[in-house]
Design an enzyme around this catalytic site. Structure first.
Site, short mmCIF file in Angstrom:
data_model
loop_
_atom_site.label_atom_id
_atom_site.label_comp_id
_atom_site.label_asym_id
_atom_site.label_seq_id
_atom_site.Cartn_x
_atom_site.Cartn_y
_atom_site.Cartn_z
N TRP A 10 -16.04 33.88 72.91
CA TRP A 10 -17.27 33.82 73.72
C TRP A 10 -17.15 34.61 75.03
CZ3 TRP A 10 -19.24 28.00 73.57
CH2 TRP A 10 -19.55 27.66 72.24
N LYS A 11 -15.95 34.95 75.42
CA LYS A 11 -15.70 35.64 76.70
C LYS A 11 -16.33 34.84 77.85
CE LYS A 11 -15.26 39.92 74.17
NZ LYS A 11 -15.31 41.36 74.16
N HIS A 96 -5.75 39.81 74.97
CA HIS A 96 -7.00 40.55 74.77
C HIS A 96 -7.00 41.79 75.66
CE1 HIS A 96 -11.20 41.63 74.64
NE2 HIS A 96 -11.27 40.93 73.52
N GLU A 98 -9.21 43.09 77.39
CA GLU A 98 -9.85 42.90 78.70
C GLU A 98 -8.88 42.25 79.69
OE1 GLU A 98 -13.30 40.86 77.19
OE2 GLU A 98 -13.89 42.72 76.18
N GLU A 168 -7.64 45.06 67.60
CA GLU A 168 -8.93 45.38 68.21
C GLU A 168 -8.84 46.72 68.91
OE1 GLU A 168 -11.31 41.56 69.02
OE2 GLU A 168 -10.03 41.88 70.75
N GLY A 174 -17.37 45.91 71.97
CA GLY A 174 -18.63 45.85 72.73
C GLY A 174 -19.35 47.17 72.81
N GLY A 235 -16.81 39.12 69.20
CA GLY A 235 -17.30 38.90 70.57
C GLY A 235 -18.80 38.67 70.58
N GLY A 236 -19.55 39.73 70.78
CA GLY A 236 -21.01 39.64 70.94
C GLY A 236 -21.69 38.84 69.84
#
Ligand code: PGA
Length: 253
Positions: A10-11, A96, A98, A168, A174, A235-236
């Site tokens: 869900w980030k 991850h 990010e 990933e 994204g 993710g999204g």
């Protein structure tokens, strides 16, 4: 045999109330259905204690998106693996891209986090993947090898066997760009060969390797049909019940 897994990330999205609604909605959508994969939702820390008791644990596993590299103590703002486990959560995303890019998480730091997650009974979903320049320079294999070696090669065979890997490609996260099925299969097969060389063929055959990066209902089936792609880290498309369910259904139809 290795498991097929669809895991949502869900980030930093959803208020507590929205997260509860999403988890409830997913729980309802999966009730009474037979799934051909494990389903996991990784939520912001503050959602964990509320979401975990709401979902049917036989159908949906809950996880965090990160954990601290320290056990406990004076680390203001951090959340430990044991705190996560105390909510009933069973998984934690580590490494991850990010976190690596924006919070400067290094291979060494991630190795500490992985060990603490395992020591507290959490299953790490460990992410690896190259950035666009590395892919263009055909360095993707080198990059994922270094990420695996730098954080996971110190583990015992027994501990490594508990890890889920997620490939990933950063250029696909994204962005709406997805690795082609062939690109995914090629690098997943390479990743499995690295695991086989280090931890043995049997461990490699049993390791779930998920694909992540703009995975959605419309491309999930093609990606997951590859021999070495054992599901997705989403993710999204994990933020709406129908989108996420569409990806879970890729294993059913
Ligand atoms: P995305 O994110 O599905 O939105 O591309 C995947 C991820 O970062 O785990």
């Amino acid at each position: 045999m290795r498991k097929n897994i669809v895991a949502g990330n869900w980030k930093m999205n959803k208020s507590l109330q929205e997260g509860i609604e999403l988890a409830k909605g997913l729980n309802e959508a999966l009730a009474g259905e037979t799934q051909n994969c494990d389903v996991v939702i990784c939520t912001p820390y503050i959602h964990l204690a509320s979401v975990t008791p709401l979902v049917d644990a036989a159908k949906i596993g809950v996880g965090a998106e990160n954990c601290a590299n320290k056990e406990s103590g004076a680390y203001t703002g951090e959340i430990s693996a044991s705190m996560i486990a105390s909510t009933g959560a069973k998984y934690v995303i580590l490494g991850h891209s990010e976190r690596r890019a924006y919070y400067h998480e290094t291979a060494e730091l991630l190795a500490e986090k992985v060990k603490l997650a395992l020591a507290n009974g959490l299953t790490p979903i460990f992410c690896i993947g190259e950035v666009l320049e590395e892919r263009e320079a055909e360095k993707q294999n080198e990059v994922v090898y270094a990420q695996l070696a730098g954080s996971l090669f110190d583990l015992s065979v027994e501990d490594f066997s508990k890890i889920i890997l997620a490939y990933e490609p950063v250029w696909a996260i994204g962005t709406g760009k997805t690795a082609s099925a062939a690109q995914a299969q090629e690098i997943h097969s390479y990743i499995r060969s690295v695991v086989a060389d280090k931890f043995g063929k049997e461990v490699a055959e049993n390791t779930s390797i998920l694909y992540g990066g703009s995975c959605k209902a419309s491309n999930a089936k093609e990606l997951f049909s590859n021999l070495d792609v054992d599901g997705g880290l989403i993710g999204g498309a994990a933020l709406k019940v129908a989108d996420f369910k569409g990806i879970i259904d890729a294993f059913n139809k």
